[in-house]
Structure formats: C-alpha cells, structure tokens
Write a protein that holds these residues in place. Sequence first.
Motif, mmCIF file in Angstrom:
data_model
loop_
_atom_site.group_PDB
_atom_site.id
_atom_site.type_symbol
_atom_site.label_atom_id
_atom_site.label_comp_id
_atom_site.label_asym_id
_atom_site.label_seq_id
_atom_site.Cartn_x
_atom_site.Cartn_y
_atom_site.Cartn_z
ATOM 1 N N UNK A 47 0.831 -1.203 0.000
ATOM 2 C CA UNK A 47 0.000 0.000 0.000
ATOM 3 C C UNK A 47 0.866 1.253 0.000
ATOM 4 N N UNK A 48 1.931 1.262 0.787
ATOM 5 C CA UNK A 48 2.807 2.428 0.839
ATOM 6 C C UNK A 48 3.489 2.674 -0.515
ATOM 7 N N UNK A 49 3.943 1.623 -1.159
ATOM 8 C CA UNK A 49 4.570 1.780 -2.474
ATOM 9 C C UNK A 49 3.547 2.306 -3.474
ATOM 10 N N UNK A 50 2.324 1.799 -3.406
ATOM 11 C CA UNK A 50 1.275 2.266 -4.308
ATOM 12 C C UNK A 50 0.976 3.756 -4.090
ATOM 13 N N UNK A 51 0.912 4.175 -2.827
ATOM 14 C CA UNK A 51 0.644 5.578 -2.520
ATOM 15 C C UNK A 51 1.791 6.461 -3.018
ATOM 16 N N UNK A 52 3.028 6.001 -2.853
ATOM 17 C CA UNK A 52 4.186 6.806 -3.229
ATOM 18 C C UNK A 52 4.290 6.949 -4.748
ATOM 19 N N UNK A 53 4.016 5.888 -5.510
ATOM 20 C CA UNK A 53 4.241 5.979 -6.955
ATOM 21 C C UNK A 53 3.085 6.612 -7.717
ATOM 22 N N UNK A 54 1.886 6.682 -7.100
ATOM 23 C CA UNK A 54 0.780 7.314 -7.823
ATOM 24 C C UNK A 54 0.941 8.828 -7.794
#
Length: 55
Positions: A47-54
């Motif tokens: 989830x954190x990676x998804x939030x950072x890359x969007x």
Amino acid sequence: MDANKILLIILAILLPPVAVFLKKGVGKDLLINIILCLLFFLPGVLHAIWVVIQD
C-alpha cells in the motif's frame, strides 16, 4: 524518477507508515496503512509503495 521519489520508495519498504505520512500527511491513507502494517507487514508495504508511486 527523481531522487525524492526513490528515497520515498526505499522508505516505503522499510517504514511504510512514515513514507505514507511524508507523501500524503495525516489522513485516511495513513490510517489504512497503519492498520495494514499491524495486521501483516507486507500489505502495508504494498500500500505504501502504491501511494508513493501514484501521482
């Protein structure tokens, strides 16, 4: 990718709630990430990676 985003991705792997906080601040994304990290660490990281890359 700039250096800031790369550092946030590394931080998302090591300390997911901190990366979400730095990207989005205090809000629903941070709460969701803390709950995911408490239940199991891997969903919190994803989830954190998804939030950072969007954008």
